[in-house]
Design a protein around this motif. Sequence first.
Motif, short mmCIF file in Angstrom:
data_model
loop_
_atom_site.label_atom_id
_atom_site.label_comp_id
_atom_site.label_asym_id
_atom_site.label_seq_id
_atom_site.Cartn_x
_atom_site.Cartn_y
_atom_site.Cartn_z
N TYR A 109 0.81 -1.21 0.00
CA TYR A 109 0.00 0.00 0.00
C TYR A 109 0.85 1.27 0.00
N SER A 111 4.75 5.70 -2.38
CA SER A 111 4.13 4.55 -3.02
C SER A 111 4.55 3.26 -2.31
N PRO A 117 -5.79 2.96 -0.53
CA PRO A 117 -6.33 1.68 -1.00
C PRO A 117 -5.68 1.20 -2.28
N SER A 118 -4.44 1.53 -2.48
CA SER A 118 -3.74 1.15 -3.70
C SER A 118 -2.24 1.23 -3.47
N THR A 119 -1.50 0.84 -4.49
CA THR A 119 -0.04 0.93 -4.38
C THR A 119 0.48 2.33 -4.66
N CYS A 127 -0.02 6.67 -4.58
CA CYS A 127 -0.60 7.75 -3.80
C CYS A 127 -1.77 8.38 -4.56
N MET A 128 -2.62 9.05 -3.83
CA MET A 128 -3.75 9.76 -4.42
C MET A 128 -3.97 11.04 -3.66
N ARG A 175 -10.11 8.62 0.96
CA ARG A 175 -10.04 7.19 0.69
C ARG A 175 -8.97 6.48 1.50
#
Length: 124
Positions: free
Chosen positions: A32, A52, A100-102, A104-105, A110
């Motif tokens: 994550y 990341s 919720p992902s590999t 960044c956002m 989220r």
Amino acid sequence: QWQFVESGGGLVEPGGSLRLSCVSSGFTMAGYAIGWFRQVPGKEREGVSCISASGALKSYEDVVKGRFTISRDNARNAVYLQMNSLKPEDTAVYFCARAPSTLCMSGSARFDSWGQGTQVTVSS
């Protein structure tokens, strides 16, 4: 329950340094992206930096670029935030959280697994 534990905050004079740590409890953070955020009472939480899952990609808010460095040690389930040249306006509670992902956002909506935070106070 999956959660982070932040530590390393404290009182430091302007120009000083601190190193924050974020350790996961109950899950492996290796897959994550992890973000650091901060919040001052009465203000919205703001993003500070993100890394990341692999550690290859890092992002910083403009106000901390050149002063803060994010890193991670997946073997230790830990993410760090080295903060140098601290300013009074860096005073806040600092949190880490999981994307919720590999990758960044933007934003914090989220992200999950928020810890209790660690207080950073920059004052003379």
